[in-house]
Write an enzyme that holds these catalytic residues in place. Sequence first.
Site, mmCIF file in Angstrom:
data_model
loop_
_atom_site.group_PDB
_atom_site.id
_atom_site.type_symbol
_atom_site.label_atom_id
_atom_site.label_comp_id
_atom_site.label_asym_id
_atom_site.label_seq_id
_atom_site.Cartn_x
_atom_site.Cartn_y
_atom_site.Cartn_z
ATOM 1 N N ASP A 15 0.701 -1.165 -0.079
ATOM 2 C CA ASP A 15 0.119 0.007 0.031
ATOM 3 C C ASP A 15 0.761 1.299 -0.040
ATOM 4 O O ASP A 15 1.787 1.411 0.917
ATOM 5 C CB ASP A 15 -0.968 -0.088 1.157
ATOM 6 C CG ASP A 15 -1.998 1.064 1.276
ATOM 7 O OD1 ASP A 15 -2.204 1.775 0.061
ATOM 8 O OD2 ASP A 15 -2.947 0.864 1.913
ATOM 9 N N ASP A 109 -3.329 2.155 -5.761
ATOM 10 C CA ASP A 109 -2.099 2.436 -4.908
ATOM 11 C C ASP A 109 -1.972 1.093 -4.165
ATOM 12 O O ASP A 109 -1.114 1.248 -3.044
ATOM 13 C CB ASP A 109 -2.154 3.655 -4.202
ATOM 14 C CG ASP A 109 -3.371 3.600 -3.111
ATOM 15 O OD1 ASP A 109 -4.262 2.868 -3.394
ATOM 16 O OD2 ASP A 109 -2.995 4.327 -2.144
ATOM 17 N N GLU A 110 -2.821 0.138 -4.258
ATOM 18 C CA GLU A 110 -2.638 -0.873 -3.464
ATOM 19 C C GLU A 110 -2.870 -2.562 -3.969
ATOM 20 O O GLU A 110 -3.683 -2.159 -5.010
ATOM 21 C CB GLU A 110 -3.382 -0.933 -2.191
ATOM 22 C CG GLU A 110 -4.930 -0.797 -2.341
ATOM 23 C CD GLU A 110 -5.486 -0.498 -1.003
ATOM 24 O OE1 GLU A 110 -5.606 -1.596 -0.125
ATOM 25 O OE2 GLU A 110 -5.918 0.609 -0.524
#
Length: 429
Positions: A15, A109-110
Amino acid sequence: VSFEPRPPEPILHVDMDAFYAAVEVRRDPSLAGRPVLVGGRGGRGVVASASYEARAFGVRSAMPMAQALRRCPGAVVVAPDFRAYADVSAQLRAVLLDTTPLVEPLALDEAFLDVAGAVRLLGPPGRIGESIRRRIADELGLTASVGVAPNKFVAKVASTKAKPDGLLHVPAERVRAFLGALPVADLWGVGPATARRLQRAGLCTVAEVAALDERVLQALLGARAGSALARLAVGRDDRPVTPAAEAKGMSAEETFEADLTDREVLRRELLRLAERVAPRLRAAGLAGRTVTLKVRYSSFRTISRSRTIALPIADATSLHREAAALLDAVEVSGGIRLVGVGVTNLVPVAAASQMDLLHDDRWGRLERAADAVRSRFGGRAVTRGGLLDALAPQRSGDAAPVPEQWRRPVQTPGPPAAAPEEANPQANP
DNA sequence: TCTGGGGTCCTAGGACCC
DNA sequence: TCTGGGGTCCTAGGACCC
């Protein structure tokens, strides 16, 4: 064939830290060390991402921008640039796929990784997590946090606890103790509503929930949510890491600077939204049968109206026709702050056309031709006459004022008189 | 100076069919 | 002439996530 035992903690959750804000700081190093807020600057904007310097002032994402600026008057506000974030996201994905093909993205983003098959080559999961963090720092110039755990749920919670710029490894035998100490609201999937219900029942920590009989939780939260929470509270989660799921729906929505009451203006907004959704559908090779109109009133009451049609569509004209028909049956006089257009019940176009299910009239071909022109000459190369008013120069500074004689009232036009030529990207238009 | 935008999943009632 | 049971699809709303 050598046989590697599955490691006890094979799941990673990666993350990025304060992702949008970090990308903006990387782009403009003068922002480093300063409170940065990414989000809409208009009166109705919210914070999409806040740097850790801003979070120190109590700013959180989803907070109204005005409130965030009251808490942190010195913050620098940057408008979001999703194309830039998507580019970085693709780089991140490449790093992760270099480790294992078992990558399940959760957001830009993860992602989850199952590294069980990579340990022989790359070492134990914790070491893999550290090497991913190092590569992200070296190659992307950004920091990420990693959770290492026996399953997705615990890995997700662990990466949150590792933030910022950290790694937390939760061994199987420490899962219960790790989760038990947390407030229930820290659990992934427990939002404000569920947290309130648990709190009213006197349950504050995960350990208190874990000690409960499953049936008590089911009575409190419903059969499904209750048994799910009972499992998660003791750290049990057997969902596999599954790469590349097919999209279930696509939508676009917009909150206006000021509430609208004029049906004609609203219809045109729906056309603009349909024009945003349809090319994405086509790019994904999908078409949909259910069109949903979303309306949010001044009071913030939000309704949705949907209809399902027999033949899948992927063109803005049909999308708009359905959405506009739904709008006709909705009260608008009280003022509307948001409208949205969505499509669900998606089917792959290949399958749909094979079954002769795709409703592909001349408008569909016209729009695909426009797609080809835009892909070669830019997103603004082709525009509907009915939307010319929307091309006001303030949007990106590239459009001259629209001459009065070009302006037209909004209408839903009939099909073009003749079938357009299929666009040939090689041809000189 | 209240509350963005893009998603997923779940629930519950009703229609409809066998 | 007083009402089964199961399955699927549709619609509307809500919770939750980033």
